[in-house]
Write an enzyme that holds these catalytic residues in place. Structure first.
Site, PDB file in Angstrom:
ATOM      1  NE  ARG A  44      -0.220   1.466   3.525  1.00  0.00           N
ATOM      2  CZ  ARG A  44       1.475   2.164   3.253  1.00  0.00           C
ATOM      3  NH1 ARG A  44       2.283   1.872   3.396  1.00  0.00           N
ATOM      4  NH2 ARG A  44       1.056   3.732   3.544  1.00  0.00           N
ATOM      5  N   GLY A  45       0.309   2.397  -0.206  1.00  0.00           N
ATOM      6  CA  GLY A  45       0.975   3.954  -0.333  1.00  0.00           C
ATOM      7  C   GLY A  45       1.340   4.255  -1.621  1.00  0.00           C
ATOM      8  CB  ALA A  46       0.246   7.042  -3.077  1.00  0.00           C
ATOM      9  CG  ASP A 234      -3.037   8.343  -0.860  1.00  0.00           C
ATOM     10  OD1 ASP A 234      -2.808   9.194   0.282  1.00  0.00           O
ATOM     11  OD2 ASP A 234      -2.625   7.001  -2.007  1.00  0.00           O
TER      12      ASP A 234
HETATM   13  O1  MRU Z   1      -4.706   3.675   2.352  1.00  0.00           O
HETATM   14  P1  MRU Z   1      -2.706   3.397   2.042  1.00  0.00           P
HETATM   15  O2  MRU Z   1      -2.225   2.376   3.164  1.00  0.00           O
HETATM   16  O3  MRU Z   1      -2.381   2.879   1.010  1.00  0.00           O
HETATM   17  O4  MRU Z   1      -3.493   5.209   2.117  1.00  0.00           O
HETATM   18  C1  MRU Z   1      -1.939   5.516   2.217  1.00  0.00           C
HETATM   19  C2  MRU Z   1      -1.622   6.737   2.465  1.00  0.00           C
HETATM   20  O5  MRU Z   1      -2.714   7.666   2.255  1.00  0.00           O
HETATM   21  C3  MRU Z   1      -0.177   7.707   2.075  1.00  0.00           C
HETATM   22  O6  MRU Z   1      -0.429   8.525   2.910  1.00  0.00           O
HETATM   23  C4  MRU Z   1       0.118   8.081   0.718  1.00  0.00           C
HETATM   24  O7  MRU Z   1       0.010   7.324   0.162  1.00  0.00           O
HETATM   25  C5  MRU Z   1       1.450   8.957   0.715  1.00  0.00           C
HETATM   26  S1  MRU Z   1       2.960   7.240   0.907  1.00  0.00           S
HETATM   27  C6  MRU Z   1       4.297   7.636   0.333  1.00  0.00           C
END
Ligand code: MRU
Length: 340
Positions: A44-46, A234
């Site tokens: 997960r994470g963008a 994101d």
């Molecule tokens: O649902 P997730 O865990 O994928 O959400 C992640 C986030 O909201 C992060 O803050 C975002 O992706 C930035 S990661 C460098």
């Protein structure tokens, strides 16, 4: 240590659903396995899901039995379609798929060349992510002073990227420069990325971190315990920043308490042709709210809302830190105008 790696036709990653209790590495050999791992938030994470999607296409190319370029292109289109349906909010996913597919379309007349080009584009994107994050860290570190306490929400660390992180890159870079920074991590209901992942990463690096529940952010700010807020993103649109649910609340609280609110993200997270109302906010399973792990905490049949992201209007954002530098809100708005 990288969060994701390509090992000759196998993609290896840490299963983030079981961290920090277990450090379990999983192997993926097909586009379908990559898509499932993104959907289930094993990755997960963008930025990470962007690179993972690129690797999903690379797996398709690498293992393909297609005998013509046209057939392989069809397999890649099918994989791209599957990946696009995994999670809707982070633009990095779509950016990455488009980048690999555009590269593939430039290769004419040689099947092996096409396969190689797809794999090497994905690998290049993984390497670039690390370089980009190091730059974000370097630019953003200038905003932090020795002794600062920084509040962060969710996990925008190494685990959300290939390595080094975005919001946590800024904290890491300042720390590496010798600034004694302390971090307050919001636990980040309902998936607990702050408690499970940010706390784990920072403790691993020896950076002091204090964990709070999300509803304590106002209290700690009112007590003067927070100097700056840094979060990831994101999707950054013309008028706001989509990030993990709860970010908007933190931004409003920061404004009320006169605390600078910064967003750290690569330019691959910018989507400047869109506005807030165009962003699809992922709605996830009610179980994430009604259960804590596998334990039910709400009455059966209760109505639930579970949006995974929210949008912070630009007026709450003091600056956006990207690999090109620090953009104040004014500078960002100028950039937006140029993109009309
Ligand atoms: O649902 P997730 O865990 O994928 O959400 C992640 C986030 O909201 C992060 O803050 C975002 O992706 C930035 S990661 C460098």
């Amino acid at each position: 240590m990288r969060t994701i790696e390509w090992r000759s036709g196998v993609v290896v990653t840490l299963d983030q659903t079981v961290l920090p209790v277990e450090e379990k590495w999983i192997e993926m050999r097909s586009c379908r396995e990559v898509a499932s791992a993104i959907k289930e938030m094993k990755m997960r994470g963008a930025p990470l899901i962007g690179v993972a999607a690129a690797y999903g296409l690379a797996l398709t190319a690498y293992h393909s039995k297609a005998e013509t370029e046209e057939d392989l292109m069809q397999e890649l289109e099918k994989c791209a379609e599957t990946l696009r349906k995994t999670r809707p909010t982070a633009v990095n996913l779509f950016w990455a798929i488009d980048r690999v597919m555009n590269k593939a379309r430039t290769i004419q007349g040689n099947l092996e060349e096409l396969k190689k080009a797809v794999v090497s584009e994905a690998q290049a994107m993984a390497d670039e992510d690390v370089e980009t994050n190091r730059r974000i860290g370097k630019h953003g570190a200038k905003l932090l002073s020795n002794g600062d306490t920084v509040l962060t929400h969710c996990n925008a660390g190494s685990l959300a990227t290939v390595d080094y992180g975005t919001a946590l890159a800024v904290i890491r870079a300042a720390w590496e420069e010798g600034k004694r920074i302390k971090v307050i991590a919001d636990e980040t209901r309902p998936k607990l990325q702050g408690a499970r992942l940010t706390a784990y990463e920072l403790m691993h690096d020896g950076i002091p971190v204090t964990l709070i529940t999300d509803n304590m952010a106002g209290y700690v700010m009112s007590k003067g315990l927070v100097d700056k807020v840094i979060v990831g993103a994101d999707r950054i649109v013309r008028d706001g920043v989509a990030n993990k649910i709860g970010t908007y609340t933190v931004a409003v609280l920061a404004k009320e308490h006169g605390i600078p609110f910064y967003v750290a993200a690569p330019t691959s997270t910018f989507d400047l042709s869109k506005r807030s109302e165009d962003v699809i906010i992922e709605e996830r399973s009610p179980d994430e709210v009604t259960h804590f792990g596998s334990v039910r905490i709400a009455p059966e049949g209760v109505k639930v809302m579970n949006p995974a992201f929210d949008i912070t209007p630009l007026k709450y954002v003091d600056a956006i830190i990207c690999e090109k530098g620090v953009l104040t809100r004014k500078e960002f708005l100028r950039l937006v105008k140029e993109k009309v």
